[in-house]
Design an enzyme around this catalytic site. Structure first.
Site, PDB file in Angstrom:
ATOM      1  CG  ASP A  49      29.429 -21.613   5.984  1.00  0.00           C
ATOM      2  OD1 ASP A  49      28.773 -21.206   5.018  1.00  0.00           O
ATOM      3  OD2 ASP A  49      29.174 -22.705   6.555  1.00  0.00           O
ATOM      4  CE1 TYR A 171      14.437 -22.793   4.789  1.00  0.00           C
ATOM      5  CE2 TYR A 171      12.466 -22.275   3.513  1.00  0.00           C
ATOM      6  CZ  TYR A 171      13.837 -22.195   3.694  1.00  0.00           C
ATOM      7  OH  TYR A 171      14.611 -21.502   2.776  1.00  0.00           O
ATOM      8  CB  ALA A 205      20.202 -24.447  -8.977  1.00  0.00           C
TER       9      ALA A 205
END
Ligand code: NAP
Length: 265
Positions: A49, A171, A205
């Site tokens: 990451d 996107y 979420a």
């Protein structure tokens, strides 16, 4: 029927013990939870990451509790060199790379006619080129050790439908690109032991869409979804384990929609 002739062992199909995985975007959201789930299924996991907060450390702490090994690697998926280094380090410290999940990605919104070129380009560089560079580095390792491999790219239902009310042509196009790129790579490597599939989540979420400017849309997302709720990150783990494991040994080039039924309507 002669039982001795049946070699089926269904639970073992999902067992990832002794295998090494690399997960990008492992410091947050979907990638983080999938990395944790792979460790629970027995894998050692390299965690990639760009985040500099404690995201990767949290993922690693969870994995340590499962008794599996992990490796924290700060790298940007827009750098092919950084990804090659990440794979080399993974194989040196954990073993031959057999599985990869490419979940690093970003989202933002702007009306098409107002979007600056750099906003478009930055997103494309991460969401599409970053997935290509990740697959490239991962597959080179899988091809060279000859043990085969399974790659899962995290696309989106936005690569299949257009999200009502969200101005995000870049996107949506990037995710359609990831789905078709995954199918194309699946065919390039189909006779060399590497499977490539994608998962297309619906509204999930995570920090990506619970960020402040999105909160007012959450209820809208829920009501548009046939299941009347967003997914939890946990609900992406089973599909990833399935596509990475021997349970899906005859699946390649598949885009698995995990969207609460969204694309049916
Ligand atoms: P998230 O919580 O923001 O996690 C994405 C992670 O990727 C973050 O840690 C992010 O770091 C990292 N990342 C971004 N750009 C990177 C780069 N260039 N190099 C390395 N790491 C980078 O988002 P998420 O919701 O879990 O999203 C994961 C994937 O699922 C994305 O590809 C997303 O498009 C896809 N997806 C999400 C949803 C959803 O509803 N959440 C739905 C469909 C598909 P930063 O925080 O620094 O950006």
């Amino acid at each position: 029927m002669n039982d001795a002739a049946i070699s089926l062992n269904a639970p073992a199909l999902f067992d990832l013990s002794g295998r090494v995985a690399l997960v990008t975007g492992a410091g947050s959201g979907i990638g983080q939870r999938i990395a944790m789930g792979l460790a629970q299924c027995g894998a050692d996991v390299a965690l990639v990451d760009r985040r500099t907060d404690d995201g990767l450390a949290n993922t690693a702490a969870f994995i340590a509790q499962t008794g599996r090994r992990s490796l924290q690697i700060a790298a940007d998926v827009t750098s092919g060199e950084a990804l090659e280094e990440a794979v080399t380090r993974t194989e040196a410290e954990l073993g031959p790379l057999r599985m990869a999940v490419n979940a690093a990605g970003i989202a933002n919104a702007e009306r098409c006619e107002d979007m600056p070129e750099d906003q478009y380009q930055t997103l494309m560089d991460i969401n599409m080129k970053g997935v290509w560079l990740s697959c490239k580095a991962e597959a080179r390792a899988m091809l060279s050790h000859g043990k085969g491999g399974s790659i899962v790219n995290i696309a989106s239902m936005s690569g299949v439908i257009v999200n009502r009310g969200l101005n995000q042509v870049h996107y949506n196009a990037s995710k359609a690109g990831v789905i078709h790129m995954s199918k194309s790579m699946a065919m390039e490597w189909v006779d060399r032991g590497i499977r490539v599939n994608s998962i297309s989540p619906g509204y999930t979420a995570t920090p990506m869409n619970t960020r402040p400017e999105m909160v007012h849309q959450t209820r809208e997302f829920e009501s548009q979804t046939p299941m009347q709720r967003m997914a939890s990150v946990d609900e992406m783990v089973g599909p990833a384990v399935f596509l990475l494991s021997d349970a899906s040994s005859y699946c390649t080039g598949v885009d698995l929609l995990v969207d609460g039924g969204f694309c049916c309507w």
